[in-house]
Write an enzyme that holds these catalytic residues in place. Structure first.
Site, short mmCIF file in Angstrom:
data_model
loop_
_atom_site.label_atom_id
_atom_site.label_comp_id
_atom_site.label_asym_id
_atom_site.label_seq_id
_atom_site.Cartn_x
_atom_site.Cartn_y
_atom_site.Cartn_z
N ASP A 40 70.09 -37.30 -59.70
CA ASP A 40 70.16 -35.86 -59.49
C ASP A 40 69.78 -35.13 -60.77
O ASP A 40 69.02 -34.16 -60.77
CB ASP A 40 71.58 -35.48 -59.06
CG ASP A 40 71.69 -34.06 -58.55
OD1 ASP A 40 70.66 -33.36 -58.48
OD2 ASP A 40 72.81 -33.64 -58.22
N ASP A 79 70.96 -42.45 -71.12
CA ASP A 79 70.71 -41.50 -72.19
C ASP A 79 69.35 -41.73 -72.84
O ASP A 79 68.62 -40.78 -73.16
CB ASP A 79 71.83 -41.54 -73.24
CG ASP A 79 72.36 -42.93 -73.51
OD1 ASP A 79 71.89 -43.90 -72.89
OD2 ASP A 79 73.26 -43.06 -74.36
N LYS A 102 74.28 -47.26 -67.10
CA LYS A 102 75.10 -47.06 -68.30
C LYS A 102 76.02 -48.27 -68.43
O LYS A 102 77.24 -48.17 -68.51
CB LYS A 102 75.91 -45.75 -68.17
CG LYS A 102 76.60 -45.32 -69.46
CD LYS A 102 75.61 -44.99 -70.58
CE LYS A 102 76.37 -44.46 -71.80
NZ LYS A 102 75.49 -44.34 -72.98
N TYR A 109 79.40 -38.60 -55.83
CA TYR A 109 79.33 -37.55 -54.83
C TYR A 109 80.06 -37.92 -53.54
O TYR A 109 80.42 -37.04 -52.75
CB TYR A 109 77.87 -37.21 -54.50
CG TYR A 109 77.11 -36.63 -55.67
CD1 TYR A 109 77.73 -36.30 -56.86
CD2 TYR A 109 75.75 -36.41 -55.58
CE1 TYR A 109 77.03 -35.77 -57.92
CE2 TYR A 109 75.03 -35.88 -56.64
CZ TYR A 109 75.69 -35.57 -57.83
OH TYR A 109 74.98 -35.05 -58.87
N ASP A 150 65.30 -33.76 -62.14
CA ASP A 150 64.94 -32.38 -62.45
C ASP A 150 64.17 -32.27 -63.77
O ASP A 150 63.47 -31.29 -64.00
CB ASP A 150 66.20 -31.50 -62.50
CG ASP A 150 66.68 -31.11 -61.12
OD1 ASP A 150 66.02 -31.48 -60.15
OD2 ASP A 150 67.73 -30.46 -61.01
#
Length: 362
Positions: A247, A223, A191, A141, A251
């Site tokens: 992010d 994952d 990752k 970001y 959720d």
């Protein structure tokens, strides 16, 4: 204690849920004998409409002067095709940078009264209690170079994921400190089997862990973490991850809590004094323009953000615990908005806020 708070209602339902959160904050200050000083400013789409900027200079000035900032939500569909610097979300990134908040804490907790609201089976959700710690100022970001270049077949979009050792270390230390006060378990998400930046992340986390030998550290690939949050969410206590992973995965917590409207968050930076952090507090949900102005939005995420603010920016743990306890009482009473699937008629945003205030008074 004097609490100098800046409110940024923002866009859509942010205006409605912030209004109820402020009512609860006023009731808490009255009940516990604190002085509350409130100021309101513009951020996001409403700021663009009124000033041309998603993060006006006046808002920046007031945020730096306040003890803490309470935000509603930003984002409006009319800006979806605007250039990046003219989008409401740029205001959110701007205030995070101004306040130098680098760790986003997202508590995810299941409530007995909401088990049936989750699409997951009750036995998977019952007992979930975790905090997702998301690094907030690095990664894709903010990394450079970024942008869209070229044209035709050569048109290319570029974003850069980058982290420094210092950025990883400071958020990791905060996560370990939180774990030490809870169940002493920390899962670090990366990752590292593919990304060099994740390899550095894992290396630094392992080094910091040496200072927290009482906390059990687990590394988990992003994952697999996404899958485990659904298959076995109770295994997690503190879950640490970089900006984009946080992010996305935070959720998923809305599925566990029953509604994204239930989730508060705290974005915190350096300590102002022992136990008191610079902070920006907001519900996790977006501006939901489809229900804005209809008195339907769930204000409990915003009210939970007030509890987080009382705890992290002011060290008022008793007051924070009172707000969190009352949220549970309101849920048990059944006075909830439509997103929580009440057995009877749904309550309005205002009615839920009033119920919280009424229980606080008792």
């Amino acid at each position: 204690m004097e609490l100098k708070i800046l409110t940024l209602p923002g866009d859509g339902i942010g205006i409605e849920v912030t209004r109820e959160a402020v009512r609860v904050l006023e009731r808490v200050c009255s009940k516990f004998g604190h002085k509350l000083t409130l100021q309101e400013a513009l951020l996001g789409g409403i700021a663009i409409k009124k000033t041309g900027s998603p993060f006006p200079v006046e808002t920046e000035k007031l945020a730096l002067q306040a003890d803490a900032t309470l935000m509603g939500a930003v984002g409006l569909p009319e800006f979806d095709n605007a250039p990046p610097e003219k989008r409401p979300e740029r205001g959110l990134l701007g205030i995070r940078k101004t306040l130098k908040v680098y760790a986003n804490l997202r508590p995810v907790r299941s409530y007995k009264s909401l088990l049936d609201s989750s699409p997951l089976k009750n036995h998977l959700v019952d007992g979930v209690d975790m905090i997702i710690v998301r690094e907030l100022t690095g990664g894709l970001y903010y990394g450079t170079p970024r942008g869209i270049t070229g044209s035709g077949a050569e048109e290319r979009g570029t974003n850069t994921m980058t982290y420094t050792r210092a950025e990883i270390e400071r958020v990791t230390r905060m996560a370990f400190q939180l774990a030490r006060k809870r169940r002493k378990k920390l899962a670090s998400v990366d990752k590292s089997n593919v990304l060099e930046v994740s390899q550095l992340w894992r290396k630094v986390v392992n080094e910091v862990a040496k200072d927290f030998s009482d906390v059990a550290l687990e590394h988990i690939l992003v994952d697999n973490c996404a899958m485990q949050l659904i298959l076995n969410p109770k295994r997690f206590d503190i879950v640490l991850m970089e900006n984009m992973f946080g992010d996305i995965l935070s959720d998923e917590g809305s599925v566990l809590a029953g509604s994204i409207g239930m989730l508060p968050s705290a974005s915190i930076g350096d300590q102002k004094s022992p136990g008191k952090w610079v902070g920006l507090y907001e519900p996790v949900h977006g501006s939901a323009p489809d229900i804005a102005g209809q008195n339907k939005a769930n204000p409990l995420g915003a009210i939970g953000s007030v509890a987080a603010m009382l705890e992290y920016s002011f060290g008022l743990t008793k007051e924070a615990a009172a707000v969190n306890s009352v949220i549970e009482q309101v849920l048990l009473s059944g006075k909830v908005t439509a997103d929580l699937k009440p057995s009877g008629k749904p309550s309005t945003t205002e009615e839920v806020g009033q119920a919280v205030c009424d229980f606080l008074s008792k």
